[in-house]
Design a protein around this motif. Structure first.
Motif, PDB file in Angstrom:
ATOM      1  N   LEU A   1      19.694  -0.554  -2.063  1.00  0.00           N
ATOM      2  CA  LEU A   1      19.853  -0.901  -0.646  1.00  0.00           C
ATOM      3  C   LEU A   1      18.977  -0.024   0.233  1.00  0.00           C
ATOM      4  CD1 LEU A   1      23.708  -1.506  -0.348  1.00  0.00           C
ATOM      5  CD2 LEU A   1      21.880  -3.219  -0.455  1.00  0.00           C
ATOM      6  N   GLN A   2      18.903   1.273  -0.098  1.00  0.00           N
ATOM      7  CA  GLN A   2      18.060   2.177   0.673  1.00  0.00           C
ATOM      8  C   GLN A   2      16.587   1.765   0.572  1.00  0.00           C
ATOM      9  OE1 GLN A   2      19.279   5.814  -1.216  1.00  0.00           O
ATOM     10  NE2 GLN A   2      20.746   6.342   0.418  1.00  0.00           N
ATOM     11  N   ALA A   3      16.175   1.355  -0.628  1.00  0.00           N
ATOM     12  CA  ALA A   3      14.795   0.916  -0.832  1.00  0.00           C
ATOM     13  C   ALA A   3      14.499  -0.335  -0.006  1.00  0.00           C
ATOM     14  CB  ALA A   3      14.556   0.643  -2.310  1.00  0.00           C
ATOM     15  N   PHE A   4      15.427  -1.277  -0.007  1.00  0.00           N
ATOM     16  CA  PHE A   4      15.228  -2.510   0.755  1.00  0.00           C
ATOM     17  C   PHE A   4      15.182  -2.226   2.260  1.00  0.00           C
ATOM     18  CE2 PHE A   4      17.479  -5.874   3.180  1.00  0.00           C
ATOM     19  CZ  PHE A   4      16.452  -6.812   3.173  1.00  0.00           C
ATOM     20  N   VAL A   5      16.117  -1.416   2.769  1.00  0.00           N
ATOM     21  CA  VAL A   5      16.162  -1.115   4.199  1.00  0.00           C
ATOM     22  C   VAL A   5      14.895  -0.394   4.638  1.00  0.00           C
ATOM     23  CG1 VAL A   5      17.346   0.251   5.968  1.00  0.00           C
ATOM     24  CG2 VAL A   5      18.672  -1.123   4.360  1.00  0.00           C
ATOM     25  N   ALA A   6      14.419   0.561   3.847  1.00  0.00           N
ATOM     26  CA  ALA A   6      13.204   1.294   4.190  1.00  0.00           C
ATOM     27  C   ALA A   6      12.003   0.360   4.233  1.00  0.00           C
ATOM     28  CB  ALA A   6      12.973   2.413   3.187  1.00  0.00           C
ATOM     29  N   THR A   7      11.917  -0.537   3.273  1.00  0.00           N
ATOM     30  CA  THR A   7      10.792  -1.478   3.225  1.00  0.00           C
ATOM     31  C   THR A   7      10.845  -2.429   4.421  1.00  0.00           C
ATOM     32  OG1 THR A   7      10.809  -1.380   0.804  1.00  0.00           O
ATOM     33  CG2 THR A   7       9.614  -3.206   1.823  1.00  0.00           C
ATOM     34  N   ALA A   8      12.042  -2.931   4.727  1.00  0.00           N
ATOM     35  CA  ALA A   8      12.181  -3.857   5.846  1.00  0.00           C
ATOM     36  C   ALA A   8      11.828  -3.187   7.165  1.00  0.00           C
ATOM     37  CB  ALA A   8      13.609  -4.387   5.884  1.00  0.00           C
ATOM     38  N   ARG A   9      12.204  -1.974   7.345  1.00  0.00           N
ATOM     39  CA  ARG A   9      11.967  -1.285   8.610  1.00  0.00           C
ATOM     40  C   ARG A   9      10.521  -0.830   8.765  1.00  0.00           C
ATOM     41  NH1 ARG A   9      17.553   2.360   9.056  1.00  0.00           N
ATOM     42  NH2 ARG A   9      18.778   0.789  10.218  1.00  0.00           N
ATOM     43  N   LEU A  10       9.934  -0.392   7.647  1.00  0.00           N
ATOM     44  CA  LEU A  10       8.574   0.146   7.718  1.00  0.00           C
ATOM     45  C   LEU A  10       7.515  -0.932   7.539  1.00  0.00           C
ATOM     46  CD1 LEU A  10       9.168   3.437   5.693  1.00  0.00           C
ATOM     47  CD2 LEU A  10       8.900   3.203   8.160  1.00  0.00           C
TER      48      LEU A  10
ATOM     49  N   LEU B   1      19.577  -7.689   5.855  1.00  0.00           N
ATOM     50  CA  LEU B   1      19.300  -6.345   6.354  1.00  0.00           C
ATOM     51  C   LEU B   1      20.472  -5.823   7.180  1.00  0.00           C
ATOM     52  CD1 LEU B   1      17.398  -3.933   6.820  1.00  0.00           C
ATOM     53  CD2 LEU B   1      16.470  -5.173   8.794  1.00  0.00           C
ATOM     54  N   ALA B   2      21.033  -6.671   8.031  1.00  0.00           N
ATOM     55  CA  ALA B   2      22.158  -6.226   8.867  1.00  0.00           C
ATOM     56  C   ALA B   2      23.329  -5.781   8.007  1.00  0.00           C
ATOM     57  CB  ALA B   2      22.580  -7.369   9.795  1.00  0.00           C
ATOM     58  N   HIS B   3      23.608  -6.528   6.933  1.00  0.00           N
ATOM     59  CA  HIS B   3      24.718  -6.153   6.045  1.00  0.00           C
ATOM     60  C   HIS B   3      24.399  -4.868   5.279  1.00  0.00           C
ATOM     61  CE1 HIS B   3      26.974  -9.785   6.806  1.00  0.00           C
ATOM     62  NE2 HIS B   3      25.903 -10.538   6.545  1.00  0.00           N
ATOM     63  N   ALA B   4      23.162  -4.754   4.809  1.00  0.00           N
ATOM     64  CA  ALA B   4      22.778  -3.564   4.043  1.00  0.00           C
ATOM     65  C   ALA B   4      22.866  -2.308   4.898  1.00  0.00           C
ATOM     66  CB  ALA B   4      21.358  -3.735   3.482  1.00  0.00           C
ATOM     67  N   VAL B   5      22.401  -2.400   6.140  1.00  0.00           N
ATOM     68  CA  VAL B   5      22.464  -1.248   7.049  1.00  0.00           C
ATOM     69  C   VAL B   5      23.912  -0.872   7.324  1.00  0.00           C
ATOM     70  CG1 VAL B   5      22.019  -0.487   9.412  1.00  0.00           C
ATOM     71  CG2 VAL B   5      20.234  -1.664   8.122  1.00  0.00           C
ATOM     72  N   ALA B   6      24.772  -1.879   7.546  1.00  0.00           N
ATOM     73  CA  ALA B   6      26.187  -1.610   7.812  1.00  0.00           C
ATOM     74  C   ALA B   6      26.851  -0.915   6.633  1.00  0.00           C
ATOM     75  CB  ALA B   6      26.915  -2.916   8.145  1.00  0.00           C
TER      76      ALA B   6
END
Length: 283
Positions: free
Chosen positions: A9-18, A68-73
């Motif tokens: 999840l951290q990998a996905f969130v970082a990729t989506a944001r960056l 992404l919203a669910h992963a961040v939450a």
């Protein structure tokens, strides 16, 4: 379906944001190939495309934007839970009676804090015997009759008359005490009775004036009378010479201060505090 790991999840969130595999890989301390494999595995597990590769990096699909919203939450809640557990583990909550807190425990706490600067000791006072099974407190330090408790006392109590160092009249024997105004804690009249019985003066006419327990020794220091001294609460005042005492006639009380807590303490901080407290009591 297997739930993704927090690392994924951290990998996905970082990729989506960056918006860049290279930037995300540096952010999560993972090589670009390893990051790509994780993202591909996540998409395969979910059965949808989360990211689209574009010439300048990656962008979210509509499904990816929702995910992404669910992963961040999820990550935020896990981080908040970890912070709360860490904070709670570093706090020891203690309940005791006001006189014990002010006269014995609080003056010693700076030594514990110096030894364990990361641990906060939250002391709350109450006359009632607070319950411990609801998790609100780690320990209770309470006055109780020895024969009613199944554990060893933390601090045995000894009783002896005390008076101000500025008191104008000599007190050298138990009979002298009866010539003065007696002062006692308002909720514990039995302490004078215990001492008088111990020195065989129980039948004498003695009417102690009831004083608020927190003000008892302040009143004594002001010269209001002779108080029943409760060791260990008066030890500091005797050591400093502010109070004098009939030390040759100290009497062991049938009561003691007991440390009450769960059979297994809930945190390392609580275990350290318990060990320190016993060390202080025995030293």
């Amino acid at each position: 379906m297997h739930l993704p790991s927090t690392r994924t999840l951290q990998a996905f969130v970082a990729t989506a944001r960056l918006g860049s595999l290279a930037a995300a890989s540096a952010s999560v301390a993972m090589s670009v190939p390893a990051l790509s494999r994780r993202l591909a595995g996540l998409e395969r597990e979910l059965g949808v495309r989360l990211l689209e590769r574009v010439p300048r990096g990656v962008v979210l699909t509509s499904a990816g934007d929702d995910y992404l919203a669910h992963a961040v939450a999820v990550l935020d809640r896990l981080q908040a839970a970890a912070a709360e557990l860490k904070r709670d583990a570093a706090v020891v909550r203690v309940t005791t009676i006001p006189a014990f807190a002010t006269r014995w425990l609080l003056p010693r706490l700076p030594a514990f804090s110096a030894r364990h600067p990361g641990i906060e000791v939250d002391v709350r006072t109450s006359i009632a015997f607070e319950r411990l099974d609801d998790g609100q407190y780690d320990f209770a330090i309470r006055l109780a009759l020895d024969h009613e408790m199944a554990t060893d006392p933390l601090l045995p109590i000894h009783l002896l008359p005390v008076w101000s160092a500025a008191h104008p009249r000599a007190i050298t024997c138990p009979e002298d005490v009866l010539r003065h105004q007696l002062l006692g804690p308002d909720h514990r009249p039995e302490f004078w009775q215990e001492w008088l019985r111990g020195v065989e003066l129980e039948g004498q006419a003695a009417r102690p004036r009831a004083i608020d327990a927190l003000l008892l020794y302040e009143q004594t220091l002001s010269g209001a009378g002779v108080a029943i001294g409760i060791e260990p609460l008066i030890s500091g005042l005797l050591r400093d010479g502010r109070l004098h005492a009939l030390t040759a006639h100290r009497q062991r009380s049938a009561r003691s201060f007991f440390l009450v807590g769960p059979a297994e303490t809930r945190s390392r901080a609580a275990r350290l505090f318990r060990a320190w407290l016993w060390s202080e009591a025995q030293g």
